[in-house]
Design a protein around this motif. Structure first.
Motif, short mmCIF file in Angstrom:
data_model
loop_
_atom_site.label_atom_id
_atom_site.label_comp_id
_atom_site.label_asym_id
_atom_site.label_seq_id
_atom_site.Cartn_x
_atom_site.Cartn_y
_atom_site.Cartn_z
N ALA A 144 0.99 -1.18 -0.02
CA ALA A 144 0.02 0.02 0.00
C ALA A 144 0.71 1.25 -0.02
N GLY A 145 1.93 1.28 0.94
CA GLY A 145 3.04 2.31 0.83
C GLY A 145 3.31 2.62 -0.50
N VAL A 146 3.67 1.67 -1.20
CA VAL A 146 4.32 1.74 -2.73
C VAL A 146 3.37 2.26 -3.45
N VAL A 147 2.19 1.81 -3.77
CA VAL A 147 1.10 2.00 -4.35
C VAL A 147 0.64 3.39 -4.33
N ALA A 182 2.52 6.11 -3.10
CA ALA A 182 3.36 6.79 -3.49
C ALA A 182 3.49 6.84 -5.15
N ARG A 183 3.45 5.74 -5.67
CA ARG A 183 3.13 5.72 -6.98
C ARG A 183 2.12 6.70 -7.64
N GLY A 184 0.62 6.15 -6.87
CA GLY A 184 -0.33 7.04 -7.46
C GLY A 184 -0.40 8.38 -7.13
N SER A 185 0.21 8.94 -6.04
CA SER A 185 0.39 10.35 -5.69
C SER A 185 1.14 11.29 -6.77
N GLN A 186 1.99 10.57 -7.67
CA GLN A 186 2.68 11.10 -8.61
C GLN A 186 1.88 11.68 -9.84
N GLY A 187 0.70 11.32 -9.89
CA GLY A 187 -0.21 12.03 -10.83
C GLY A 187 -0.62 13.45 -10.60
N GLY A 188 -0.51 13.85 -9.37
CA GLY A 188 -0.96 15.36 -9.13
C GLY A 188 0.32 16.06 -8.77
N TYR A 246 -4.24 7.50 -2.18
CA TYR A 246 -5.14 6.81 -1.51
C TYR A 246 -6.37 5.86 -2.63
N ARG A 247 -6.53 6.67 -3.40
CA ARG A 247 -7.41 5.89 -4.56
C ARG A 247 -6.77 4.60 -5.01
N ALA A 248 -5.32 4.77 -5.20
CA ALA A 248 -4.63 3.74 -6.07
C ALA A 248 -4.81 2.58 -4.76
N VAL A 249 -4.28 2.70 -3.53
CA VAL A 249 -4.54 1.72 -2.67
C VAL A 249 -6.03 1.11 -2.51
N PHE A 250 -7.10 1.90 -2.79
CA PHE A 250 -8.52 1.21 -2.78
C PHE A 250 -8.51 0.33 -4.07
#
Length: 558
Positions: free
Chosen positions: A489-492, A494-500, A512-516
């Motif tokens: 989840a921590g990796v996901v 971090a990766r997902g937040s790179q979109g903003g 957070y949404r990437a984790v879900f």
């Protein structure tokens, strides 16, 4: 000329075939089956000269007959163990933002205290279970309560992130002494049937209830002068108090004749313990390292540890096969994995607990960091999660001996898929009742049902004298799932937040949404696994007396 058999008489030949009665049709299989794998053939019984620590496996009847009042007290106090351990997790979860400010913790270090707890807990579960099977579950349980409570208190007094992480790790060792022994005490004091099913269900409901109490107490204490530390002190006091109560409430262990440490040494698979604990520890450490920073996987030390863990997995399988061939004690014999129900439940526990831990953590962070609720309000919003978890655990305890485990697990997993799916499509600006409420309500459905069913399946797979080891197996699967889930989840995230934009609310929400989405995928896999591997599974948690017909007015062979 032989005398005819009296009505209702079942000779040995007919017991292996189909018997038709006036009430039901039951199949009594031959003595050797593969529906439940017994380890009795793989655990060597020490001779009298060596000093034995194991006693002969017995029937489903408990070693000591207890009254209903005594049984109720035991169930309540043992459920208190899962309650206090989960309460500490909830208290630290809700306090993450406050702890980050108080101790100047970076985002990369934020998940380390919980990851360290999972690491040490998982590493010591098998060892604690093996020792408890020798010295007695009661003594190990009481000592574990005092040990864990002391280091929860120390964690509340910590001043740096390193101190907090170290004390949480030591708390995990104390919890490892308590959880398998609670499992074993129930198995050895309560006969198989509805009462044992309800007892395991109560162990399960202690998790959501304790987690919510941790959130609630943490939210209330946030506004006090001690802040989040007061919630930790309360958790420590309850854990130590539980140890005091258990001195009075837990039954004495049955005295084992010819017990000696020499016999204990020869009856435990020490090399298997070392391999499994080292593998779990290295994997948990690498998972924790990459959860804060994905680039940590490029560090030489982490690469070496990951390769070591990959090497230890086949080594463990090879050692189990060698022990089994030579008739020596094997920690988890390879033949047990041929039991589809056992293997399937272990894998499902890993996936479902990974999802559960991620959902609990990131739902709390979502309410606080995205929708800007206070810690106390966030705890109140998560209340449906607790109510659903308690109700489902109890309901499963009543239904397990009546309804096929296949349909129970399949139905729970289908509903469990909906929770992360709702959070994947949610708009943070929506009202709580539109989407968030249903996601919170449905998130514990799978775990609530699978916890009880998995415990019953694992109990049946291990002999009576190693029930603490069986409890360790169940809890190790949970801890492995939690450690793996939080790290991924921590990796996901971090990766997902790179979109903003870096550091913005948009980037945080995308993470957070990437984790879900990850949780949704894990639940789909768990559902498919249960639908395929558990097909044909019947009712679990039913004693032999309940399965056997009491009358045989009419009988015939088909």
């Amino acid at each position: 000329m032989t005398n005819p058999s009296p009505p209702g008489y079942l000779d040995d030949e007919k017991k292996g075939r189909i018997t038709v009665t006036t009430t039901e049709v039951e199949y009594f299989p031959p003595p050797k089956t593969e529906s439940v794998v017994s380890m009795g053939a793989f655990v060597t019984a020490p001779s009298a000269s060596e000093g034995g620590t194991l006693v002969p496996d017995e029937s489903d009847k408990p070693s000591n007959e207890l009254s209903e009042w005594q049984t109720s007290i035991i169930i309540i106090t043992l459920s208190g163990i899962t309650l206090t351990t989960s309460m500490s997790v909830g208290a630290f979860t809700i306090a993450l933002p406050a702890m980050a400010k108080d101790m100047n913790l970076t985002a990369q270090f934020l998940l380390w205290p919980q990851s360290m707890y999972s690491l040490t807990n998982g590493c010591f579960l098998f060892l604690a279970g093996s020792i408890a099977d020798h010295i007695g579950n009661r003594n190990m349980n009481i000592f574990g309560c005092f040990f864990a409570g002391s280091f929860v208190l120390a964690a509340g007094l910590s001043q740096t992130g390193i101190q907090l992480t170290a004390f949480r790790g030591l708390q995990g060792i104390g919890a490892a002494m308590c959880l398998p022994t609670a499992f074993s005490i129930i198995s050895k004091t309560i006969s198989m049937g509805r009462r044992r099913n309800i007892a395991f269900a109560c162990l399960g409901l202690g998790q959501p209830l304790g987690w919510f109490l941790g959130l609630l107490v943490g939210g209330i204490c946030e506004g006090s002068p001690p802040g989040w530390r007061l919630a930790v002190y309360i958790t420590a006091a309850l854990t130590i108090l539980l140890g005091v109560v258990n001195i009075w409430s837990l039954p004495n262990d049955r005295r084992i004749e010819s017990s000696s440490w020499s016999g204990f040494y020869h009856s435990v698979d020490w090399i298997g313990l070392a391999i499994s604990s080292t593998c779990f520890g290295t994997l948990s450490y690498v998972f924790a390292a990459i959860s804060g920073d994905l680039k940590a996987i490029e560090q030489p030390a982490n690469i070496v540890l990951l390769c070591l863990a990959a090497l230890l997995i086949p080594m463990f399988a090879f050692w189990m096969n060698l022990q089994e061939k030579n008739g020596r004690p094997a920690l988890v014999p390879n033949s047990m994995w041929r039991n589809k129900a056992f293997t399937c439940m272990c894998l499902m526990v890993v996936l479902i607990w990974a999802t559960l831990q991620c959902m609990r953590l990131f739902l709390s962070l979502f309410f606080q960091n995205i929708q800007h609720f206070s810690a106390l309000n966030a705890a109140v919003l998560l209340l449906p999660n607790v109510i659903a978890g308690i109700a489902l655990n109890l309901l499963t305890g009543f239904l397990a001996c009546r309804v096929s485990s296949y349909y129970l697990v399949l139905t729970a997993n289908v509903f469990g898929i909906l929770s992360p799916l709702l959070l994947c499509v949610i708009n943070p600006a929506w009202n709580y009742w539109i989407c968030s409420f249903w996601a919170v309500l449905l998130s514990p459905v799978s775990a609530g049902v699978v916890f009880t069913i998995a415990n019953l399946v694992i109990t049946d797979a291990f002999p009576k004298e190693t029930q603490a080891l069986a409890g360790a197996m169940s809890n190790t699967a949970q801890q492995l799932g939690g450690a793996f889930g939080l790290a991924l989840a921590g990796v996901v995230a971090a990766r997902g937040s790179q979109g903003g934009p870096e550091g913005s609310q948009v980037a945080l929400w995308l993470g957070y949404r990437a984790v879900f989405y990850m949780c949704f995928g894990a639940m789909v896999v768990a559902c498919l696994l249960g639908a395929v591997a558990l097909r044909g599974a019947g009712v679990v948690g039913t004693s032999n007396e309940e399965k056997r017909p009491t009358t045989a007015k009419q009988e015939g062979e088909v």
